[in-house]
Design a protein around this motif. Structure first.
Motif, PDB file in Angstrom:
ATOM      1  N   LEU A 103       0.823  -1.215   0.000  1.00 56.26           N
ATOM      2  CA  LEU A 103       0.000   0.000   0.000  1.00 56.26           C
ATOM      3  C   LEU A 103       0.854   1.260   0.000  1.00 56.26           C
ATOM      4  O   LEU A 103       0.493   2.260  -0.622  1.00 56.26           O
ATOM      5  CB  LEU A 103      -0.923   0.011   1.223  1.00 56.26           C
ATOM      6  CG  LEU A 103      -2.117  -0.915   1.185  1.00 56.26           C
ATOM      7  CD1 LEU A 103      -2.761  -0.999   2.557  1.00 56.26           C
ATOM      8  CD2 LEU A 103      -3.112  -0.444   0.138  1.00 56.26           C
ATOM      9  N   SER A 104       1.964   1.204   0.698  1.00 56.97           N
ATOM     10  CA  SER A 104       2.824   2.391   0.787  1.00 56.97           C
ATOM     11  C   SER A 104       3.353   2.813  -0.578  1.00 56.97           C
ATOM     12  O   SER A 104       3.596   4.003  -0.815  1.00 56.97           O
ATOM     13  CB  SER A 104       3.981   2.156   1.761  1.00 56.97           C
ATOM     14  OG  SER A 104       4.984   1.322   1.204  1.00 56.97           O
ATOM     15  N   LEU A 105       3.507   1.861  -1.476  1.00 50.17           N
ATOM     16  CA  LEU A 105       3.990   2.184  -2.822  1.00 50.17           C
ATOM     17  C   LEU A 105       3.011   3.104  -3.556  1.00 50.17           C
ATOM     18  O   LEU A 105       3.432   3.958  -4.340  1.00 50.17           O
ATOM     19  CB  LEU A 105       4.240   0.909  -3.624  1.00 50.17           C
ATOM     20  CG  LEU A 105       5.380   0.029  -3.113  1.00 50.17           C
ATOM     21  CD1 LEU A 105       5.390  -1.299  -3.839  1.00 50.17           C
ATOM     22  CD2 LEU A 105       6.715   0.743  -3.235  1.00 50.17           C
ATOM     23  N   LEU A 106       1.717   2.932  -3.290  1.00 47.79           N
ATOM     24  CA  LEU A 106       0.718   3.818  -3.894  1.00 47.79           C
ATOM     25  C   LEU A 106       0.933   5.260  -3.452  1.00 47.79           C
ATOM     26  O   LEU A 106       0.639   6.202  -4.200  1.00 47.79           O
ATOM     27  CB  LEU A 106      -0.696   3.380  -3.521  1.00 47.79           C
ATOM     28  CG  LEU A 106      -1.180   2.059  -4.089  1.00 47.79           C
ATOM     29  CD1 LEU A 106      -2.542   1.705  -3.498  1.00 47.79           C
ATOM     30  CD2 LEU A 106      -1.235   2.112  -5.599  1.00 47.79           C
ATOM     31  N   GLY A 107       1.420   5.441  -2.254  1.00 49.99           N
ATOM     32  CA  GLY A 107       1.639   6.775  -1.704  1.00 49.99           C
ATOM     33  C   GLY A 107       2.694   7.585  -2.419  1.00 49.99           C
ATOM     34  O   GLY A 107       2.815   8.794  -2.190  1.00 49.99           O
ATOM     35  N   LEU A 108       3.451   6.959  -3.299  1.00 51.08           N
ATOM     36  CA  LEU A 108       4.455   7.689  -4.071  1.00 51.08           C
ATOM     37  C   LEU A 108       3.823   8.498  -5.200  1.00 51.08           C
ATOM     38  O   LEU A 108       4.461   9.382  -5.765  1.00 51.08           O
ATOM     39  CB  LEU A 108       5.499   6.715  -4.634  1.00 51.08           C
ATOM     40  CG  LEU A 108       6.348   5.991  -3.589  1.00 51.08           C
ATOM     41  CD1 LEU A 108       7.196   4.914  -4.242  1.00 51.08           C
ATOM     42  CD2 LEU A 108       7.210   6.982  -2.817  1.00 51.08           C
ATOM     43  N   ARG A 109       2.581   8.195  -5.517  1.00 51.19           N
ATOM     44  CA  ARG A 109       1.873   8.913  -6.580  1.00 51.19           C
ATOM     45  C   ARG A 109       1.485  10.308  -6.112  1.00 51.19           C
ATOM     46  O   ARG A 109       1.314  10.556  -4.928  1.00 51.19           O
ATOM     47  CB  ARG A 109       0.633   8.130  -7.004  1.00 51.19           C
ATOM     48  CG  ARG A 109       0.975   6.771  -7.610  1.00 51.19           C
ATOM     49  CD  ARG A 109      -0.248   5.954  -7.891  1.00 51.19           C
ATOM     50  NE  ARG A 109      -1.192   6.681  -8.729  1.00 51.19           N
ATOM     51  CZ  ARG A 109      -1.904   6.141  -9.708  1.00 51.19           C
ATOM     52  NH1 ARG A 109      -1.779   4.863  -9.965  1.00 51.19           N
ATOM     53  NH2 ARG A 109      -2.756   6.867 -10.400  1.00 51.19           N
ATOM     54  N   ARG A 110       1.279  11.218  -7.074  1.00 50.47           N
ATOM     55  CA  ARG A 110       0.912  12.607  -6.765  1.00 50.47           C
ATOM     56  C   ARG A 110      -0.570  12.884  -6.957  1.00 50.47           C
ATOM     57  O   ARG A 110      -0.976  14.032  -7.023  1.00 50.47           O
ATOM     58  CB  ARG A 110       1.695  13.564  -7.676  1.00 50.47           C
ATOM     59  CG  ARG A 110       3.160  13.573  -7.432  1.00 50.47           C
ATOM     60  CD  ARG A 110       3.829  14.507  -8.434  1.00 50.47           C
ATOM     61  NE  ARG A 110       5.235  14.575  -8.193  1.00 50.47           N
ATOM     62  CZ  ARG A 110       5.859  15.653  -7.759  1.00 50.47           C
ATOM     63  NH1 ARG A 110       5.188  16.762  -7.556  1.00 50.47           N
ATOM     64  NH2 ARG A 110       7.147  15.627  -7.548  1.00 50.47           N
ATOM     65  N   VAL A 120      -4.306   5.229   3.975  1.00 50.27           N
ATOM     66  CA  VAL A 120      -4.548   3.826   4.336  1.00 50.27           C
ATOM     67  C   VAL A 120      -3.268   3.206   4.902  1.00 50.27           C
ATOM     68  O   VAL A 120      -3.311   2.442   5.879  1.00 50.27           O
ATOM     69  CB  VAL A 120      -5.087   3.036   3.124  1.00 50.27           C
ATOM     70  CG1 VAL A 120      -5.172   1.551   3.433  1.00 50.27           C
ATOM     71  CG2 VAL A 120      -6.446   3.566   2.704  1.00 50.27           C
ATOM     72  N   THR A 121      -2.139   3.534   4.318  1.00 48.74           N
ATOM     73  CA  THR A 121      -0.866   3.029   4.836  1.00 48.74           C
ATOM     74  C   THR A 121      -0.638   3.490   6.264  1.00 48.74           C
ATOM     75  O   THR A 121      -0.240   2.697   7.131  1.00 48.74           O
ATOM     76  CB  THR A 121       0.312   3.483   3.948  1.00 48.74           C
ATOM     77  OG1 THR A 121       0.147   2.941   2.646  1.00 48.74           O
ATOM     78  CG2 THR A 121       1.648   3.052   4.528  1.00 48.74           C
ATOM     79  N   THR A 122      -0.888   4.768   6.515  1.00 52.39           N
ATOM     80  CA  THR A 122      -0.679   5.303   7.864  1.00 52.39           C
ATOM     81  C   THR A 122      -1.571   4.579   8.867  1.00 52.39           C
ATOM     82  O   THR A 122      -1.110   4.213   9.962  1.00 52.39           O
ATOM     83  CB  THR A 122      -0.931   6.821   7.883  1.00 52.39           C
ATOM     84  OG1 THR A 122      -0.035   7.432   6.940  1.00 52.39           O
ATOM     85  CG2 THR A 122      -0.672   7.404   9.263  1.00 52.39           C
ATOM     86  N   LEU A 123      -2.817   4.337   8.504  1.00 51.64           N
ATOM     87  CA  LEU A 123      -3.692   3.550   9.379  1.00 51.64           C
ATOM     88  C   LEU A 123      -3.167   2.119   9.513  1.00 51.64           C
ATOM     89  O   LEU A 123      -3.219   1.530  10.601  1.00 51.64           O
ATOM     90  CB  LEU A 123      -5.117   3.543   8.838  1.00 51.64           C
ATOM     91  CG  LEU A 123      -5.854   4.878   8.886  1.00 51.64           C
ATOM     92  CD1 LEU A 123      -7.199   4.770   8.183  1.00 51.64           C
ATOM     93  CD2 LEU A 123      -6.028   5.361  10.316  1.00 51.64           C
ATOM     94  N   GLY A 124      -2.658   1.565   8.433  1.00 54.02           N
ATOM     95  CA  GLY A 124      -2.117   0.207   8.454  1.00 54.02           C
ATOM     96  C   GLY A 124      -0.906   0.053   9.349  1.00 54.02           C
ATOM     97  O   GLY A 124      -0.655  -1.035   9.880  1.00 54.02           O
ATOM     98  N   THR A 125      -0.162   1.141   9.543  1.00 52.31           N
ATOM     99  CA  THR A 125       1.013   1.045  10.417  1.00 52.31           C
ATOM    100  C   THR A 125       0.606   0.748  11.860  1.00 52.31           C
ATOM    101  O   THR A 125       1.385   0.165  12.609  1.00 52.31           O
ATOM    102  CB  THR A 125       1.882   2.321  10.365  1.00 52.31           C
ATOM    103  OG1 THR A 125       1.141   3.428  10.880  1.00 52.31           O
ATOM    104  CG2 THR A 125       2.378   2.595   8.958  1.00 52.31           C
ATOM    105  N   VAL A 126      -0.624   1.127  12.216  1.00 49.26           N
ATOM    106  CA  VAL A 126      -1.121   0.801  13.558  1.00 49.26           C
ATOM    107  C   VAL A 126      -1.334  -0.713  13.665  1.00 49.26           C
ATOM    108  O   VAL A 126      -1.039  -1.324  14.691  1.00 49.26           O
ATOM    109  CB  VAL A 126      -2.411   1.588  13.866  1.00 49.26           C
ATOM    110  CG1 VAL A 126      -2.986   1.189  15.216  1.00 49.26           C
ATOM    111  CG2 VAL A 126      -2.137   3.082  13.818  1.00 49.26           C
ATOM    112  N   ALA A 127      -1.818  -1.322  12.591  1.00 47.55           N
ATOM    113  CA  ALA A 127      -1.983  -2.782  12.568  1.00 47.55           C
ATOM    114  C   ALA A 127      -0.621  -3.471  12.638  1.00 47.55           C
ATOM    115  O   ALA A 127      -0.473  -4.506  13.307  1.00 47.55           O
ATOM    116  CB  ALA A 127      -2.740  -3.215  11.310  1.00 47.55           C
ATOM    117  N   VAL A 128       0.365  -2.914  11.967  1.00 45.36           N
ATOM    118  CA  VAL A 128       1.726  -3.461  12.037  1.00 45.36           C
ATOM    119  C   VAL A 128       2.246  -3.390  13.468  1.00 45.36           C
ATOM    120  O   VAL A 128       2.825  -4.355  13.980  1.00 45.36           O
ATOM    121  CB  VAL A 128       2.682  -2.719  11.072  1.00 45.36           C
ATOM    122  CG1 VAL A 128       4.129  -3.102  11.328  1.00 45.36           C
ATOM    123  CG2 VAL A 128       2.309  -2.985   9.634  1.00 45.36           C
TER     124      VAL A 128
END
Length: 170
Positions: A103-110, A120-128
């Motif tokens: 998911l974090s790879l999607l965050g590289l887009r503008r 979503v990645t930031t929320l996912g880091t809580v799951a990690v």
């Protein structure tokens, strides 16, 4: 020669690295979001989060592999159910970490997809982080409640009797 420099057992020496990444990853994700909100380019600001997520996954896979390498010796002194709980928690940690990395790879887009990917990645880091806690807790139980370290400290890896002092200390 190089193998002589590695600690034995190797697993306990490595497991702290993915846990450290699990603790730091949410902070880096939030930092990336703030930097982008203040005008930083997504690839530059979010790229650090992507690299941290990749490092988490890589170190998690190495920790999991070293745990599997040492499983046979430790299973002689700990209950199978406790070992299985730790192994399953490690599997979840790696799967969640891989998912968050992807998911974090999607965050590289503008674009809007990049924005959504970062959120979503930031929320996912809580799951990690939660998965990291779970695997660490299960590993701690192996060592402190079930005497997993006795596989390396007692002759032949036999149980030392749980909470009884090792080597005659009282």
């Amino acid at each position: 020669m190089f193998a002589d420099l590695l600690p034995v057992p190797l697993h306990p020496a490595l497991v702290h690295l993915p846990i450290a990444f699990a603790v730091l990853l949410p902070l880096f994700a939030i930092g990336g979001l703030i930097a982008i909100q203040r005008g930083a380019a997504p690839r530059a600001a979010w790229g650090i989060t992507v690299l941290m997520a990749a490092a988490l996954v890589a170190s998690g896979l190495v920790a999991k592999e070293t745990g599997e390498d040492e499983e046979e010796r430790v299973e002689r002194v700990v209950p199978e159910a406790a070992l299985k709980a730790h192994e399953e928690a490690a599997d979840r940690f790696v799967v969640i970490g891989l998912s968050v990395f992807a998911l974090s790879l999607l965050g590289l887009r503008r674009d809007a997809i990049g924005n959504a990917g970062r959120m979503v990645t930031t929320l996912g880091t809580v799951a990690v982080l939660a998965a990291g806690y779970s695997v660490g807790h299960a590993g701690g139980q192996l060592v402190y409640q079930h005497g997993a370290a006795s596989a390396y400290t007692s002759p032949g890896g036999a149980p030392t009797g749980g909470s009884e002092p090792v080597s005659g200390e009282r």
